[in-house]
Design an enzyme around this catalytic site. Sequence first.
Site, PDB file in Angstrom:
ATOM      1  N   GLY A  10       0.827  -1.205   0.000  1.00 27.38           N
ATOM      2  CA  GLY A  10       0.000   0.000   0.000  1.00 27.38           C
ATOM      3  C   GLY A  10       0.853   1.244   0.000  1.00 27.38           C
ATOM      4  CB  ALA A  11       4.359   1.541  -0.665  1.00 29.09           C
ATOM      5  CG  ASP A  60      -5.676  -8.596  -4.779  1.00 32.05           C
ATOM      6  OD1 ASP A  60      -5.493  -8.401  -3.558  1.00 32.05           O
ATOM      7  OD2 ASP A  60      -6.758  -9.012  -5.233  1.00 32.05           O
ATOM      8  CB  VAL A  61      -1.728  -7.743  -0.447  1.00 30.95           C
ATOM      9  CG1 VAL A  61      -0.713  -6.664  -0.803  1.00 30.95           C
ATOM     10  CG2 VAL A  61      -3.019  -7.137   0.087  1.00 30.95           C
ATOM     11  CB  SER A 139      -7.377   0.788  12.231  1.00 26.73           C
ATOM     12  OG  SER A 139      -8.314   1.835  12.437  1.00 26.73           O
ATOM     13  CE1 TYR A 152      -9.797  -0.313   7.818  1.00 27.62           C
ATOM     14  CE2 TYR A 152     -10.564   0.845   9.776  1.00 27.62           C
ATOM     15  CZ  TYR A 152      -9.579   0.590   8.849  1.00 27.62           C
ATOM     16  OH  TYR A 152      -8.358   1.219   8.953  1.00 27.62           O
ATOM     17  CE  LYS A 156      -6.603  -2.025   8.657  1.00 27.85           C
ATOM     18  NZ  LYS A 156      -5.303  -2.281   8.003  1.00 27.85           N
TER      19      LYS A 156
END
Length: 249
Positions: A10-11, A60-61, A139, A152, A156
Amino acid sequence: MTYRVAIVTGAAAGIGAACSKRLAQDGIAVGVLDLDEARCADTVQAIKDAGGTALALGCDVSNRAQAAVAVAKCRDALGPISILVNNAGVTDFTPFEELTDERWDMVYAINVRGPMILSQLVLKDMKDAGWGRIVNISSSSAQTGAINMICYSSSKGAVVTMTRSMAQEFGPYGITVNNIPPGSVMGTIMSEANRERFQIPTEVLLQTVPVRRLGEPDDIANACAWLCHEASGYVTGQTIGVNGGRVVT
């Protein structure tokens, strides 16, 4: 200085880009990974312009085959991977009663399965070296919960508990695993989506942050760099909150 190679997921922008640049400042070669390899160009160029070494990677991870190709490309070009920053993720604002199985599975695939896949793919390199650093970006909603973000925030939360278990399993090999749950960090895709959706005035948001300022991607990157440092080898399984004091337990 020992030569190290990192992959940051996601860099292309936001926290991932900041972590990539910060690690490069410490002489670490960085595989800059995002869903679209072309989007990594700015991060890679910024690192090279500053005298660092970087390589754009795309996958796609949550797709093991794609991730394996990206990791192999990084290893072939830069060397064995000894640092992994699992930052890639997606947010979700679906009310609980409207969540579908498909939506739930998609969020968990990227936010939970993705870090698992990438960690598995680099683990042998770290074991062979007897040294490794894995930093998972979780998060603050995993710590507090969030309305209309059950999918979500729970994903996390899984990252937090996965970090603790990985730390215990990998510790004997010289590998540390920690997680950073950011809070109220501006300049990221997710934070801007939150602001647009909930229309929270900045002055109201600041009242929830004891240091009375919003976070910047560099705040997370600095903590990430510390966790990846040689001197942080006795820190593992920890949740390092970078949130201006919004979460204090």
